[in-house]
Design an enzyme around this catalytic site. Sequence first.
Site, short mmCIF file in Angstrom:
data_model
loop_
_atom_site.label_atom_id
_atom_site.label_comp_id
_atom_site.label_asym_id
_atom_site.label_seq_id
_atom_site.Cartn_x
_atom_site.Cartn_y
_atom_site.Cartn_z
N THR A 71 65.43 58.00 43.81
CA THR A 71 64.54 59.02 43.24
C THR A 71 64.82 60.39 43.87
O THR A 71 64.89 61.41 43.17
CB THR A 71 63.07 58.61 43.48
OG1 THR A 71 62.85 57.36 42.83
CG2 THR A 71 62.10 59.65 42.94
N GLN A 180 71.92 51.56 39.21
CA GLN A 180 72.09 50.17 38.76
C GLN A 180 73.56 49.78 38.62
O GLN A 180 73.86 48.62 38.35
CB GLN A 180 71.37 49.94 37.43
CG GLN A 180 69.85 50.03 37.52
CD GLN A 180 69.23 48.88 38.33
OE1 GLN A 180 69.88 47.89 38.67
NE2 GLN A 180 67.96 49.03 38.65
N GLY A 201 70.07 51.97 48.07
CA GLY A 201 70.43 50.78 48.85
C GLY A 201 69.72 49.50 48.45
O GLY A 201 70.31 48.42 48.48
N HIS A 202 68.43 49.62 48.08
CA HIS A 202 67.67 48.37 47.92
C HIS A 202 68.04 47.58 46.67
O HIS A 202 67.56 46.46 46.48
CB HIS A 202 66.15 48.63 48.01
CG HIS A 202 65.55 49.33 46.84
ND1 HIS A 202 64.81 48.67 45.89
CD2 HIS A 202 65.55 50.63 46.46
CE1 HIS A 202 64.37 49.54 45.00
NE2 HIS A 202 64.81 50.74 45.32
N THR A 238 65.98 64.03 60.49
CA THR A 238 66.73 63.15 61.39
C THR A 238 67.30 61.99 60.57
O THR A 238 66.60 61.37 59.78
CB THR A 238 65.81 62.64 62.52
OG1 THR A 238 65.31 63.80 63.19
CG2 THR A 238 66.58 61.77 63.50
N CYS A 320 56.98 47.21 30.46
CA CYS A 320 55.70 47.33 29.78
C CYS A 320 54.69 47.87 30.77
O CYS A 320 54.33 47.18 31.72
CB CYS A 320 55.28 45.96 29.28
SG CYS A 320 53.80 46.00 28.29
#
Length: 374
Positions: A71, A180, A201-202, A238, A320
């Site tokens: 984001t 993605q 990363g996630h 940092t 949805c």
Amino acid sequence: MSAYLDNAATTRVCPQAAQAALEVMTEGFGNPSSGYAPGRAAAARLEEDRAVLARRLGCAPGEVTFLSCGTEGDNWAIRAAVRRGKRTGRHIITTAIEHSAVLEPVKDLAAQGYEVTYLKPDRTGHVCIDDLRAALRPDTVLVSMMLVNNELGTLQPVAEAAQLLRDTGSQALLHCDAVQAFLKVPFTPSALGVDVLTISGHKVRAPKGIGAQYIRSGLDLPPLLLGGGQERGLRPGTEPTAQAAALAAACEAWPDGAPEQIAAVKEYALETLASVPGLEIVSRGDAPHICAVSLPGYPSEMLVRDLSDMGVYVSSGSACHKGKPSHVFAALGLPKRTLMGILRVSFSPESTREEVDALRDGLLHITQTRIAMR
Ligand code: PLP
């Protein structure tokens, strides 16, 4: 047995990433800006991690900036592009099926007087390069196009967009949300021809709280945040050393044959789920890890809840929202009953055929015990 089939939402952190983060948090915890030994060691480790990520991306380490999430990268690219292009114009082009991390900042700019053209997908979820050609103007300052759609798994024509911008001598900055796509489909930013590209990363078994921005060498991109001079002044704050170490470790631990292995499980899922009465395939997905199906007559939110009670986890999530179909599925022009029953199923290298079987059994149970709505 539980079945986690929502890997486009997030993935389980792999042991190598968790171990790398632990090491940096507990031992290599110095501040990279500190001039004494632990600080210098932390700075050196951060550069090693940057180099690992750069190798995986196929770019130079100096083109990689760490940041907090996809984001942030999307917001930064968009806001920086319009600042950079303020003498060129106030026209933005994006697609109607971007993630809200792109659509919301663009909407904010529209409220400030920018003109926005949204490229619409065809019924299969692909935008068309001819529509971009028609939309492009001398005052276009930004084209933002995702590489893989997060709900459909469809690939978008980013390389063709770059070629078009070159051919027409456009001044527009080309941003690509590759959140993605990273590690799932083969690409390099330079082969795509993009100026700025965002990853997170996630989605690839690193923890939440880390992402990265590719910024083409030679491009002068104004920072989003102002502060200390970290990340060459581009992303002050940092540095997230533990998360960066985890992302690098997740990249190194990503199996070489992962896309093929994931694609095989998805193909199995598309075949297996076809045995559920009434089930429709909405998108097979070009990317190996995402597909979307629908069970018309059964609202997505109910399906997600009932499946969850059986230990099976899939998404209506972005599919949805509060009973309203997502902008992505709505853009396909599907019949309402199909639209309301959509589930996104998404895979990681850990996904198994047994998990797919659990999803099929769960859906069969629902169709046998609940009455479909008209
Ligand atoms: N872009 C796409 C295509 C995504 O799928 C996501 C997350 O789902 C994001 C951006 C946002 O990434 P993050 O969760 O790291 O902020």
